[in-house]
Enzyme design. Structure first.
Site, PDB file in Angstrom:
ATOM      1  N   LYS A 138      33.996 -47.510  21.509  1.00  0.00           N
ATOM      2  CA  LYS A 138      32.861 -46.760  22.054  1.00  0.00           C
ATOM      3  C   LYS A 138      31.568 -47.437  21.648  1.00  0.00           C
ATOM      4  O   LYS A 138      31.318 -47.634  20.464  1.00  0.00           O
ATOM      5  CB  LYS A 138      32.885 -45.317  21.546  1.00  0.00           C
ATOM      6  CG  LYS A 138      31.763 -44.450  22.097  1.00  0.00           C
ATOM      7  CD  LYS A 138      31.927 -42.999  21.660  1.00  0.00           C
ATOM      8  CE  LYS A 138      30.844 -42.104  22.236  1.00  0.00           C
ATOM      9  NZ  LYS A 138      31.021 -40.684  21.835  1.00  0.00           N
ATOM     10  N   ASP A 144      28.617 -29.636  21.387  1.00  0.00           N
ATOM     11  CA  ASP A 144      28.877 -30.113  22.756  1.00  0.00           C
ATOM     12  C   ASP A 144      30.349 -29.872  23.098  1.00  0.00           C
ATOM     13  O   ASP A 144      31.025 -30.721  23.668  1.00  0.00           O
ATOM     14  CB  ASP A 144      28.523 -31.586  22.880  1.00  0.00           C
ATOM     15  CG  ASP A 144      28.118 -31.977  24.296  1.00  0.00           C
ATOM     16  OD1 ASP A 144      27.977 -31.066  25.141  1.00  0.00           O
ATOM     17  OD2 ASP A 144      27.948 -33.180  24.564  1.00  0.00           O
TER      18      ASP A 144
END
Length: 269
Positions: A121, A226
């Site tokens: 990532k 989130d």
């Protein structure tokens, strides 16, 4: 800007010395002057200038010559420094296809010498406005001056630390392998984002698992912030894996109650 790792083959040690010199210079300069790059890289007889021409050609650095004359890293240049470090540590040997793209990151398949496949990532803060980032990231404090590369590095450090700690305490998260600059290397989870699944075999169990995860995080003093269908991976047997941790905060956060209730609402709705 698309990541083209084939360029890595054509970069010399001197090119990386100059790329690193620009990175080091950016600690105190928004644009790094040529004289400082020369000094840090230690290359003689115009070597740094020749390397900069190569780096500019491959869009690894950007040159500005309007108000001030100098160079700065691009995200691709930062990518190359992080990937080179992970290769040097023996964690990866190849970068494959892109498997994910978001507002604040890109994710690639990578392999090691044993043929194992991982997820890499690369944080890319700056795709959204600074106001959006500041509202979601409590590590910015009261800073008004910032670099997107620096903030992306902070995001990666925070994500790696949370992922490692959560995994060590038995939470269903990807195994954290390593981190460098704005890059996080982790286990490649066999699953799909919940948002891509049209029908669940046992939706009640998945709902219960998600609510239990929110509760378990809170008992450890954490709020995900989130917790939604984009950050929940579901395997074939409907096991849940939680991802994306840079925005996590403590339950003692000033807006903790609101953030916790928002996570709950994302699952209830």
């Amino acid at each position: 800007m698309k990541l083209d790792v084939n360029v890595l083959r054509y970069l010399s040690k001197e090119d990386f010395r100059v790329l690193t010199a620009v990175e080091m210079g950016q600690k105190n300069h928004e644009l790094v002057p040529m004289q400082l790059i020369d000094s840090i890289s230690g290359l003689k007889h115009g070597g740094a200038y020749r390397c900069l021409k190569t780096l500019l050609q491959h869009k690894l650095v950007h040159h500005e010559g309007h108000k001030y004359d100098g160079y700065r890293l691009t995200y691709m240049g930062y990518d190359f420094l992080a990937i080179k470090a992970l290769v040097a540590r023996g964690h990866i040997c190849g970068v494959g296809r892109q498997i994910g793209v978001g507002k604040e990151s890109d994710i690639f398949e990578v392999t090691n010498d044993e043929g194992e496949v991982f997820a890499l990532k690369l944080h890319r803060l700056g795709r959204t406005s600074f106001r959006d980032v500041k509202s979601k990231r409590d590590y910015l404090g009261t800073r008004s001056n910032y670099s997107w590369l620096y903030l992306s590095r902070l995001a990666a450090l925070k994500e790696f630390a949370f992922m490692k700690a959560l995994g060590d305490h038995g939470f269903p998260v990807p195994v954290a392998v390593d981190s460098n600059r704005h890059a996080v290397l982790m286990e490649l989870v066999d699953g799909q984002p919940l948002v891509q699944i049209r029908e669940l075999g046992n939706p009640a169990r998945v709902y219960s698992t998600c609510m239990d995860l929110i509760y378990r995080l809170a008992t450890r003093g954490l709020i995900h912030c989130d917790f939604n269908e984009f950050n929940l991976l579901v395997s074939e047997d409907e096991q849940i894996t939680l991802i994306d941790f840079p925005q996590m905060v403590s339950v003692s956060h000033a807006n903790g109650r609101e953030l916790f209730e928002r996570d709950v609402e994302c699952i209830i709705r």
